[in-house]
Design a protein around this motif. Structure first.
Motif, PDB file in Angstrom:
ATOM      1  N   VAL A  43       0.850  -1.188   0.000  1.00 20.72           N
ATOM      2  CA  VAL A  43       0.000   0.000   0.000  1.00 20.72           C
ATOM      3  C   VAL A  43       0.887   1.238   0.000  1.00 20.72           C
ATOM      4  N   SER A  44       0.274   2.348  -0.330  1.00 21.07           N
ATOM      5  CA  SER A  44       0.956   3.630  -0.240  1.00 21.07           C
ATOM      6  C   SER A  44       1.185   3.954   1.234  1.00 21.07           C
ATOM      7  N   ALA A  45       2.355   4.472   1.549  1.00 20.92           N
ATOM      8  CA  ALA A  45       2.624   4.900   2.924  1.00 20.92           C
ATOM      9  C   ALA A  45       1.655   6.006   3.340  1.00 20.92           C
ATOM     10  N   ASP A  46       1.172   6.778   2.361  1.00 22.80           N
ATOM     11  CA  ASP A  46       0.235   7.870   2.633  1.00 22.80           C
ATOM     12  C   ASP A  46      -1.203   7.396   2.773  1.00 22.80           C
ATOM     13  N   GLU A  47      -1.513   6.189   2.279  1.00 20.96           N
ATOM     14  CA  GLU A  47      -2.877   5.651   2.334  1.00 20.96           C
ATOM     15  C   GLU A  47      -2.846   4.182   2.752  1.00 20.96           C
ATOM     16  N   PRO A  48      -2.525   3.888   4.019  1.00 20.74           N
ATOM     17  CA  PRO A  48      -2.401   2.502   4.452  1.00 20.74           C
ATOM     18  C   PRO A  48      -3.683   1.684   4.327  1.00 20.74           C
ATOM     19  N   ASP A  49      -4.836   2.346   4.255  1.00 16.01           N
ATOM     20  CA  ASP A  49      -6.102   1.645   4.070  1.00 16.01           C
ATOM     21  C   ASP A  49      -6.628   1.790   2.640  1.00 16.01           C
ATOM     22  N   GLY A  50      -5.788   2.299   1.752  1.00 12.57           N
ATOM     23  CA  GLY A  50      -6.185   2.500   0.362  1.00 12.57           C
ATOM     24  C   GLY A  50      -6.046   1.227  -0.455  1.00 12.57           C
ATOM     25  N   ALA A  51      -6.097   1.384  -1.760  1.00 13.05           N
ATOM     26  CA  ALA A  51      -5.979   0.254  -2.683  1.00 13.05           C
ATOM     27  C   ALA A  51      -4.643  -0.465  -2.468  1.00 13.05           C
ATOM     28  N   GLU A  52      -4.680  -1.779  -2.646  1.00 13.46           N
ATOM     29  CA  GLU A  52      -3.482  -2.594  -2.468  1.00 13.46           C
ATOM     30  C   GLU A  52      -2.914  -2.998  -3.822  1.00 13.46           C
ATOM     31  N   LEU A  53      -1.596  -3.088  -3.885  1.00  7.58           N
ATOM     32  CA  LEU A  53      -0.900  -3.569  -5.066  1.00  7.58           C
ATOM     33  C   LEU A  53      -0.436  -4.988  -4.782  1.00  7.58           C
ATOM     34  N   LEU A  54      -0.932  -5.944  -5.556  1.00  7.64           N
ATOM     35  CA  LEU A  54      -0.563  -7.347  -5.394  1.00  7.64           C
ATOM     36  C   LEU A  54       0.655  -7.661  -6.246  1.00  7.64           C
ATOM     37  N   LEU A  55       1.709  -8.154  -5.615  1.00  6.67           N
ATOM     38  CA  LEU A  55       2.872  -8.663  -6.348  1.00  6.67           C
ATOM     39  C   LEU A  55       2.529 -10.105  -6.691  1.00  6.67           C
ATOM     40  N   GLU A  56       2.022 -10.293  -7.892  1.00  6.30           N
ATOM     41  CA  GLU A  56       1.466 -11.581  -8.291  1.00  6.30           C
ATOM     42  C   GLU A  56       2.537 -12.473  -8.915  1.00  6.30           C
ATOM     43  N   PRO A  57       2.864 -13.576  -8.236  1.00  4.78           N
ATOM     44  CA  PRO A  57       3.976 -14.423  -8.679  1.00  4.78           C
ATOM     45  C   PRO A  57       3.603 -15.374  -9.820  1.00  4.78           C
ATOM     46  N   ASN A  58       3.306 -14.799 -10.975  1.00  3.86           N
ATOM     47  CA  ASN A  58       2.999 -15.654 -12.123  1.00  3.86           C
ATOM     48  C   ASN A  58       3.807 -15.267 -13.346  1.00  3.86           C
ATOM     49  N   GLY A  59       4.927 -14.631 -13.128  1.00  3.37           N
ATOM     50  CA  GLY A  59       5.757 -14.171 -14.233  1.00  3.37           C
ATOM     51  C   GLY A  59       6.357 -15.264 -15.083  1.00  3.37           C
ATOM     52  N   GLU A  60       6.337 -16.499 -14.618  1.00  7.28           N
ATOM     53  CA  GLU A  60       6.913 -17.591 -15.396  1.00  7.28           C
ATOM     54  C   GLU A  60       5.876 -18.322 -16.242  1.00  7.28           C
ATOM     55  N   HIS A  61       4.611 -17.994 -16.100  1.00 10.96           N
ATOM     56  CA  HIS A  61       3.581 -18.615 -16.930  1.00 10.96           C
ATOM     57  C   HIS A  61       3.802 -18.168 -18.375  1.00 10.96           C
ATOM     58  N   PRO A  62       3.787 -19.091 -19.352  1.00 17.91           N
ATOM     59  CA  PRO A  62       4.095 -18.716 -20.743  1.00 17.91           C
ATOM     60  C   PRO A  62       3.237 -17.577 -21.288  1.00 17.91           C
ATOM     61  N   ALA A  63       1.951 -17.575 -20.991  1.00 19.83           N
ATOM     62  CA  ALA A  63       1.086 -16.507 -21.505  1.00 19.83           C
ATOM     63  C   ALA A  63       1.454 -15.170 -20.873  1.00 19.83           C
ATOM     64  N   THR A  64       1.724 -15.182 -19.582  1.00 23.02           N
ATOM     65  CA  THR A  64       2.115 -13.962 -18.891  1.00 23.02           C
ATOM     66  C   THR A  64       3.444 -13.452 -19.414  1.00 23.02           C
ATOM     67  N   ARG A  65       4.389 -14.348 -19.591  1.00 21.63           N
ATOM     68  CA  ARG A  65       5.707 -13.982 -20.098  1.00 21.63           C
ATOM     69  C   ARG A  65       5.583 -13.311 -21.471  1.00 21.63           C
ATOM     70  N   THR A  66       4.757 -13.882 -22.363  1.00 18.25           N
ATOM     71  CA  THR A  66       4.564 -13.326 -23.707  1.00 18.25           C
ATOM     72  C   THR A  66       3.909 -11.948 -23.631  1.00 18.25           C
ATOM     73  N   TYR A  67       2.866 -11.822 -22.814  1.00 16.37           N
ATOM     74  CA  TYR A  67       2.155 -10.558 -22.649  1.00 16.37           C
ATOM     75  C   TYR A  67       3.081  -9.471 -22.106  1.00 16.37           C
ATOM     76  N   LYS A  68       3.799  -9.794 -21.016  1.00 13.05           N
ATOM     77  CA  LYS A  68       4.700  -8.822 -20.410  1.00 13.05           C
ATOM     78  C   LYS A  68       5.779  -8.385 -21.388  1.00 13.05           C
ATOM     79  N   ARG A  69       6.364  -9.333 -22.106  1.00  8.36           N
ATOM     80  CA  ARG A  69       7.436  -9.021 -23.059  1.00  8.36           C
ATOM     81  C   ARG A  69       6.917  -8.109 -24.167  1.00  8.36           C
ATOM     82  N   ALA A  70       5.703  -8.383 -24.664  1.00  7.25           N
ATOM     83  CA  ALA A  70       5.122  -7.560 -25.732  1.00  7.25           C
ATOM     84  C   ALA A  70       4.899  -6.126 -25.245  1.00  7.25           C
ATOM     85  N   LEU A  71       4.321  -5.975 -24.056  1.00 10.63           N
ATOM     86  CA  LEU A  71       4.121  -4.634 -23.512  1.00 10.63           C
ATOM     87  C   LEU A  71       5.455  -3.917 -23.328  1.00 10.63           C
TER      88      LEU A  71
END
Length: 132
Positions: A43-71
């Motif tokens: 979360v933002s240090a300024d908004e501890p109850d605000g929106a959360e950012l999920l560090l989603e551990p799926n970077g090795e999935h082939p579809a994710t890898r292709t999508y991320k690389r293209a972007l």
């Protein structure tokens, strides 16, 4: 309808935590075991109850890898974070060695810059048009 959770695809939680917490300044809120992996939200240090950012551990999935690389190759940011002042945030992050794909510039009336998060994603920082 509300946004309470946004995710960023990563392959290495510890590397992502180091960047997003130690460099960008987010604060860890949750650290949940998920089999051999874990889901971490920040979360933002300024908004501890605000929106959360999920560090989603799926970077090795082939579809994710292709999508991320293209972007990444096209220079398209995966997500964007609001900052008070793009130019001062750019200077602060540059001093810490952060690599930028795009330096601060006006884009349709909004000041933006694009950084590399060291996890295979481009992230835009932007300043609200009415705060320039």
């Amino acid at each position: 309808m509300k946004i309470k959770l946004e995710s960023v695809s990563i392959s290495d939680v510890d590397k992502a935590l180091a960047f997003y917490v130690e460099v960008l300044g987010f604060v860890k809120k949750r650290d949940m075991p998920l089999g051999d992996a874990r889901l971490v939200t920040l979360v933002s240090a300024d908004e501890p109850d605000g929106a959360e950012l999920l560090l989603e551990p799926n970077g090795e999935h082939p579809a994710t890898r292709t999508y991320k690389r293209a972007l990444y190759d096209e220079g398209i940011p995966l997500t964007a974070f609001l900052v008070d002042n793009v130019e001062s945030e750019y200077a602060r992050l540059k001093a810490q060695g952060v690599s930028f794909r795009a330096e601060p510039a006006l884009c349709n009336g909004t000041m933006t810059a694009v950084l590399d998060d060291t996890c295979g994603n481009l992230i835009m920082i932007y300043q609200a048009a009415d705060e320039q």
